[in-house]
Each structure stands twice: as C-alpha cells, then as structure tokens.
Design a protein around this motif. Structure first.
Motif: not given
Lengths: 343, 620
Positions: A238, A241, B120-122
């Motif tokens: 992330y 990202t 890929s996301l927090n």
C-alpha cells in the motif's frame, strides 16, 4: 450481458459482519480480565514479599537495637512490636494495614514507611518520566531514520550503537557517564538531587544525567523494535500505491505508515518500563539520588524489613498499573481490529 | 547515447498512432539488482512505446520482467535497482526529474493499478480516507463521484469501510478509483484481475475498457492471460526473461506469431481452449535471473534453437512488427503447429471413458450439509450436495469463491464433518468411523494436491523427504522399499530420480507441482483431489501439469476430482462437470454437454465471462 453479478456488487464480503468488531471486542475482554486479575496479582505479590522477606536471616530487633543489645532486650522489643506472633497473624495484620494504605513502620528511622516512600517516590517518578520521554523520543527518531535508510550506512551505525547500549551493563554506563560529564567536562553534578524549589536549572541538571543513563538501554531496545516494525511496514504494497498516486513520502510516512507500524512498539513499552524500574535502583545508587531505589538499598543493608516490604509493594502496584494503562492505550490506538482476529 | 538524442529520434516508434509524439517512450531500458543477481540484467534493453489513448499489453510468464517494466515506467522501482536507458513521459525522462516533478507526474500523469488489491490498500485506513488523501492533491472529482464512476453504489457504506470489509471485486474497483482520481494520461495496470473470479474479472475488465473509452487515457496492460490481452489491447509486446522478443499489433502478434515463444504461449492457451487431445506446453520453465542463458534467452526451451542463437538476436522490423529471432516461424503458416500436435500418440482419456461396465464408486457424497459456526452466526457452506466419483473418472468442480467447492472437496477427504448427510468412501460412511480410523483409512486411499506447491510443501526438506513423508507417517514399507517408491513415483511424474536429493526450495513452480503430485501418488491412492492444481502456474507449465494429470489418471485408473475456477482447465481435465453456486450444485453432467449446451443461467454467465482467444483469431 452478465446475468450473475451476485458475487460482487451490493453483497458484502461474506465474513465482514463477524470479523469487524470481533477483534476489538475480544481484546477489550482480554483487558477486562486483566483488570479483574490485578488485585489477585497484588495479593500474590504481597504474600511473596512478606514470606520471602520474613525468611531472610535479618532480625529486626537486632537491626533496631544494635549489636550490643542483649537477648532479653531483643525479646522485649519483639513482644512490644508484635514480632513474635506467628507468621499468619503477622501477615493478616500486614494485609489489614495495606488495605488502609498503611505500609507499616521503619524499625530504625523515626518516620513511618508511608512518609519515607512519600519522600522518595516523587523523585523516582520524576526520574522515570524523564527517562521514558528521552527513551521514547530518541528511539522514535532513530528507529524511523534507520528504517527509512534501511541497509545504508546510517542504518548500520544506528543498529550497532543500539546493540552496544542494549548489551552494556547499566552501572558501567553510569560510571562512565559520571566520569565523562561530571569529572571530565564538569558540566553536570556527579550526583545528588536538587528539588525544583532550588531552581529549575539545578533540578534539571541533577536529574538529566541519571535519566539519560536509565533511558539508554531502554532507548536502544525500543530503537531496534521500531526500526524493524517501520521497515516492515514501508515494504508493504500500500505504500507503493500511495507513492504511485503522487503522495509525498513524508505524507505517506506520517499519515499511514507510522499509525500501523507503532502498534507493536507500544505493546512493548509496558514491559520495558518494568525493566526500567529495576534499572532505577542501580542508577539512583550510582548517582546518589534519594529515590525509591536508594531507599530500598538502605533498607536491605540495615535489615529494615518494613521499608523493603513497602518499596516492593509500591513497585509491584506501579508495574501492574502501567501495564494496564498500556493495554488500554493499545485498545484505543489499534485501528485494525480484524488483524487480531486473523492472527 | 544521451537521453536527449534518443528521445528526439521518433523513427523507431511503430504502430499507426506514430503521427503524434508518444506518451510514453521506453528506450533501451536495463534494470539490474547487483546485490541479488550480480551483473545479470533483469530487464535487458527493453523498448516500448505507448501513444496517447492507446492500449498496449505486455505479456509473458512470471519472472519475465513484465511487472518490473510497469514499475520502471512509473519510476517506482526499489532503490536497490540499478537502471540505465531512458523512460520518457511526454518527452521528458522520468529518471531525470526532481522529486517535486515526479510527484506531479505520479497520479496525475501516470497512475498504477496493482495486482493484489488487498495488500495494495492501507489496512488501517477507511476507503474514504485513502481516496480523500489522493483527491486532496488536486482532483476535479469527489470520492463519491469516483466510486460511482467505477460502478460502486452505496458509496456511503464503502467510504466508511476498511479494505478487509469489502469483496475482492470491490477492492479492485476502489484501487482503480484511486488510480483515476487525478485523471491520469497513462494507466499502468499490473495484472489487475488475476486474483479475481471469472465473472468479477469480466466486470473489472469491462469497467477498465469503458473508462478508457470515456476518459481517453492510455493503458499499459500487464498480463499473462493472452485471452484478456486479445480483448483489451491494440498493441502487444511479448517479453521473455527480461527481453522483448516480439511486438506489434495484437491481432498480428496473436494471430500470426513469428517468435517461437509467442507461438508456444499461444499454443498452450489455445490447446486448452479448443480442447486438443493433448495440450501443447513449452518444455522447461523460466529460469531465475542468475540462470539466464547468454544470447537468445529462450534458446534452452526452444525447439528451433541452434548455434547461431548463442549470440543475441536484434529486435528488427519485419512486416509491421518487431521480432528478435534468428529462426522465426514463417509468416505464411498461421499457427502451423495446431495440426501437428493432434497426432495423438496414445489417447489417454479415451480408454477409460464413461460407460465402463464395472464402474465402481470410489467416493460419494449424499445430501451433504455443512454449516460453519461463527460468533453467534451460522453460515451454510453446503446445502445438500450429492455427488459421486468413479474409478478412472475425472470430475470437475467449478464455481467462484464462496461457492462451497473447497468445503465439498474437504468433506470428501474426511476433513470437514457434515452436519447432515453422509460421505461414503468405498461403501463405508467415513464420518461414522472414529476420528483416527477415518484419517488412517483416507490417508491411505485418498490424497490431495494443493494450489500453491511453494507454500504447501516444506521448503526446508529435500524432495525425497517430502515424497517419503506420507509413507513414514503411515508406516508403509521399510526404508528400502520407501526409497524405491520415491524413485518410482518421481519418474512417473517426469522427474529424474536424482531429484530426490535436491532441496525443495531450489525447484521451479512446475517442478514443485510435480513433486506434490508424486507425494500424492506415493501411498497409491484410488482418489486424488486437486484443488486449483494449476492456478499458481504459468500457462506453458499449466499445460505440462494437466497433461501429466491426465496421463496418470488413465494409467493408474484413478478417481480424480479437480476443483477449479478456470473453465478451460475443467474442460480439458474432466469428463464430468459439476457447477456450484452458494453451496448448491446448480448443474452437472458430461463436461462437453455442459460447455456446449449450458442449461443454468449461472453456467451460461461463467462461460460468457471467460476471456477467449477465439475472438481475436476470428477477427482477422
């Protein structure tokens, strides 16, 4: 054209209603159990403290009356002070006093143990708070810097220095510190404590030395924990990202990474504060600070069992309280309840 | 060769959109990781051009550097990477940009959609917080509008949710919305649908295509799925081991491949799709960078290679495409290999076809119901499922995640106890047996092959130890006979017996899956359950494993249950197909019948959603 969209739109992920609050609730229950357990732990501590100290070869009567008192005088002293009662009776009396927050009498000094601790405890608390602030601040900065430059020279230097201070004996660091700053450079006093009423600079310079020495091993250990945890978090997808979306590295670090990365270190703080309490005994002795450590050492040396018991009990209570506070802090800070459930 | 000279020479840019200056121009890009791989260039002289609004695909197997190329284009490589060459975005080299300029380019110029939306996301921030963070950098749209644009309704709920509370498809859409927040001119999508179910994959791909049409961004589509590529991209670049082997218009490349590697990849997928009697794998596997051969890096797997291939072929222009091969396939024989393989050496599955007189049932589920109990809630995973697998028969179990297919497979193996119904194994109701007796019976007679051999096999052991393990645990044979069995099963899965000495971690994915199969065969079971046996593998290796499974089933007269979400795998590997949805069987029957004439709307949707190479082939 696609007839079945059942798996995607609208429907929540199958596990979501259960996993969401589960982690936090479970942790809250754990903390609750800890809170209920605390009095029991303290009861156990009081028993251990009382019995173990009672078994020590110290004779309070001899300690109070000196080596020249004869057996008759000592027996009279024991009878007057209830020292010849059987162990359970004395323990019950001790507990009853404890519930009323009376820690007993010193057999040597005129003040009660309460008064003695009342004088010593604030000094030790000041020392501990200052040391904790120093340790947390320096380990945060160094740990994050080391993680950011992972594998580069800065990281190497920080890691080596941290390992050194974690391994070096504290009394030796204390002596070296006194040697360097008090004897060599002469910028700090070699020991002693000046209360705040004598002026801020006197107070500060009397405490900063011992606080730093007390903080060093703690800071070193925390630096390593924080470094590992932040480096782990920085390597996660992330972060890529966020950087890929154009966020600045600073924003990503402060806004996202640290929140996730500091959870582990916070849980360790409680344990280290316990270690720091025993460190305080050494440091206070080296720097000649009239705190709880010095009080304890004097008590032991003079065979003054009342003082030893009182200090041990206060120490145990503070340790339990600090750890419960840390647990509660964790509950507030932990943003991802689900991760507890998963692991 | 300074950056300025290379970028001002547009002569090399192919394709019809060459009139405008290209949006992204990668020239002679070399990337190495000196600490890990020494001097080996993991990307070796890669060229790539993407025009404004153009969709370009980068294809290849895993380990070929296609994701790395995507990261290099967005300048997101890790600091340990050693990079040379130019990556010019709108004519400016991203490597020469200051941090401030880079931040302006990222998100607003080049945006990236990553493969695994979960990581890929927090995990600690709500979707709303993550979107607002990006929008604050200068977006013309609000988070709500963005979610609506990627087809997420109930934006209120989604904005307040943390990533783990969303489904895989929803997460991927959120990731897309973050990438699109600042109206980028180029979107790099790195395997954006790989982790998703077919129907969801279809939705996400259509979403991407729709957004590309309406917003006009250029798309760099990194994928290993040739079917998807043929639908999405107008240009395709094929990579092997860090080098571009062939590039040009997608219809040309996939319709008339000239490079043996492209042809091999295509045959492997096509043979699966068209149900050739035997699949057409590429022999061997992609080596790790330290094992890259000199010259043409494909030569150790190429049937056409000879001594000339020891020098590296240049990427040269040849009728509308760029090609790096000394022995290309002739332009005339369009997929000439197709009929060659159909020579059918020994039809493996035909011999044991459906109506064997003595069809004995190996395992059978009767009206099985499985409930999972959570915190106060009960989830019904299987709602009354009836199924039988006969000796020598191969049954395919198809369905999306959450359909209950894995639960069914596990309850057939005695691992999940049904709340009602029975599982009969050779006429014994296994859940009547005491626990240990059940495990013992099933361990001797049934075995499982898992999805990812790298995590299901102990990487610290040797291959021999892994295969021998079940024999030791079950006390079968003595030391000598076990060694003999290990040698024998290793050879039967096409591995040399000497492989037993090698450590598990040194093997490639395909070799490991062979080892997993050998381990399953060691106890001489009558039933093998393969749970997504090929989905962790590249297409060329998938074909090897599927051929092997088919051969072994015929040879040993095994009952085989294949669990998969890949329609093509099920079609090739099974005689009988069972379609599951929400814990129930919605349709079952002979595989060909199901595929040719699907009855249930869900089966029809699954079939329609699967990406197909056919479309590309028929277009021309």
């Amino acid at each position: 054209m696609v007839t079945s969209t059942a798996t995607d739109l609208g429907l929540p992920a199958p596990s979501s209603p259960r996993s969401r609050p589960g982690g936090r609730r479970r942790y809250a229950r754990l903390v609750g159990r800890r809170l209920l357990l605390a009095p029991l732990i303290l009861l156990g501590v009081s028993f251990t403290v009382f019995v173990v100290i009672d078994l020590s070869p110290n004779d309070p009567a001899r300690a109070a009356l000196g080596v020249f008192a004869d057996a008759e005088q000592r027996e009279r002293f024991a009878a007057e002070n209830g020292l010849d009662d059987p162990l359970p009776v004395r323990y019950a009396r001790f507990l009853a006093d404890l519930v009323q927050l009376r820690l007993g009498e010193s057999v040597i000094r005129p003040e009660s143990v309460n008064d003695l601790i009342g004088m010593a405890l604030p000094i030790t608390v000041q020392l501990m708070v200052m040391a904790t602030v120093i340790a947390v601040a320096s380990s945060l900065v160094l740990g994050i810097v080391a993680a950011w430059f992972e594998g580069r020279p800065v990281d190497r230097v920080v890691s080596v220095v941290a390992a050194f201070f974690q391994a070096a004996p504290q009394f030796w660091i204390g002596l070296m510190f006194v040697q360097l700053f008090a004897v060599g450079l002469g910028v700090l006093p070699a020991g002693g404590y000046s209360p705040l009423s004598t002026g801020f600079s006197y107070w500060f310079s009397s405490l900063i030395g011992p606080a730093i020495v007390l903080a060093l091993p703690f800071a070193a250990a925390m630096t390593r924990v924080i470094r590992a945890s932040v480096a782990d978090e920085l390597a996660k997808d992330y972060v890529r990202t966020a950087i890929g979306a154009g966020l600045s590295t600073g924003t990503v670090l402060v806004g996202s990474v640290l929140r996730n990365a500091l959870i582990t270190p916070i849980t360790v703080v409680g344990v280290y504060i316990g270690a720091m309490m025993s460190g305080a005994i050494l440091v206070e002795t080296v720097f000649n600070i009239p705190g709880m450590g010095t009080l304890l050492v004097t008590g032991v040396r003079q065979g003054d069992l009342g003082i030893v018991r009182g200090v041990a009990i206060v120490g145990a209570v503070s340790f339990v309280v600090v750890n419960v506070i840390v647990d509660l802090l964790y509950l507030v800070l932990n943003p991802r309840g689900a991760e507890v459930t998963r692991s | 060769m300074t950056p300025t000279t290379t970028t001002t020479v547009p002569a090399g840019s192919p394709g019809p959109g060459a009139a405008e200056a290209p949006l992204l121009e990668v020239r002679d890009l070399r990337v190495g990781f000196p600490k890990r791989y020494g001097d080996v260039a993991v990307l070796d002289g890669v060229d790539l051009t993407i025009g404004v609004g153009e969709a370009v695909a980068v294809v290849g197997e895993s380990g070929c550097g296609k994701s790395l190329l995507g990261m290099a284009a967005a300048h997101l490589l890790p600091p340990t990477a050693h990079v040379s060459g130019t990556v010019a975005f709108r004519g400016r080299d991203v490597r020469a940009m200051s941090r401030r300029e880079l931040r302006r380019i990222r998100g607003a110029g080049i945006a990236v959609i990553f493969q695994d939306a979960m990581t890929s996301l927090n995990p600690g921030m709500t979707v709303g917080a993550q979107l607002r963070q990006v929008c604050r950098l200068g977006s013309s749209t609000s988070p709500e509008e963005l979610l609506a644009a990627v087809g997420l309704e109930q934006s209120e709920r989604i904005l307040r949710a943390k990533p783990y509370q969303l489904s895989g498809g929803q997460r991927q859409r959120v990731l897309i919305s973050i990438a699109l927040a600042r109206d980028p001119a180029l979107v790099i999508a790195d395997e954006p649908t790989t982790a998703l179910d077919v129907t969801v994959q279809r939705q996400v791909v259509e979403l991407l295509q729709g957004l590309q049409a309406s917003r006009g961004f250029a798309l760099m589509f990194v994928s290993h799925d040739l079917g998807l590529v043929s639908e999405v991209a107008s240009h395709t670049t094929v990579m092997y081991a860090g080098q571009v082997v062939e590039s040009g218009p997608t219809a040309e490349i996939l319709g008339r491949p000239r490079h043996p590697y492209t042809a091999g990849l295509l045959n492997a997928s096509l043979s699966l799709e068209e149900r050739w009697p035997l699949l057409a794998p590429i022999s061997g596997h992609v080596r790790p960078p330290t094992g890259f051969v000199s010259g043409c890096r494909f030569r150790d797997r190429c049937a056409r290679a000879d001594d000339t291939c020891a020098t590296r072929p240049d990427l040269v222009h040849a009728d509308g495409r760029r090609l790096a091969c000394f022995h290309p396939l002739a332009a005339t024989d369009a997929l000439a290999t197709r009929p060659v393989v159909v020579a059918e050496p020994d039809p493996p599955s035909a011999g044991v076809q459906v109506d064997d007189a003595g069809r004995n049932v190996v395992v059978e589920a009767r009206d099985v119901v499985v409930d999972y109990h959570g915190h106060g809630t009960t989830t019904r995973a299987l709602a009354g499922v009836t199924l039988a697998v006969h000796a020598g028969e191969s049954v395919g179990l198809i369905g999306e995640s959450g359909s209950g297919k894995t639960t069914l497979a596990r309850s057939l193996l005695g691992l999940v106890e049904p709340s009602s119904g029975e599982v009969r194994h050779r006429d014994t109701d296994i859940y009547r047996l005491p626990r240990m007796a059940r495990f013992r019976t099933l361990a001797r007679d049934a075995a499982m092959v898992f999805q990812d051999p790298r995590s299901s096999l102990n990487s610290r052991l040797s291959v021999g130890a892994v295969v021998r393990d079940p024999l030791v645990v079950l006390g079968i044979g003595d030391r000598r006979s076990r060694d003999a069995t290990v040698r024998e099963v290793l050879e039967s899965v096409g591995l040399p017996a000497t492989m037993a000495e090698r450590p598990v971690r040194a093997l490639s994915g395909g070799q490991l899956q062979r080892v997993a199969l050998a381990r399953a065969l060691a106890v001489e079971p009558s039933l093998i359950v393969a749970d997504e046996p090929t989905s962790a593998l590249d297409v060329s290796v998938q074909a090897q494993i599927l051929n092997l499974l088919q051969g072994i089933r015929a040879q040993r007269h095994l009952a085989l249950l294949v669990v998969s979400h890949d329609m093509r795998v099920i079609r090739f590997a099974t005689d009988h197909t069972v379609v599951m949805l929400n814990g129930e069987i919605v349709e079952q029957g002979p595989t060909e019948r199901i595929y040719e004439d699907p009855q249930h709307p869900y089966t029809q949707a699954l079939l329609a959603a699967a990406p197909s190479l056919h479309a590309a082939g028929d277009d021309q």
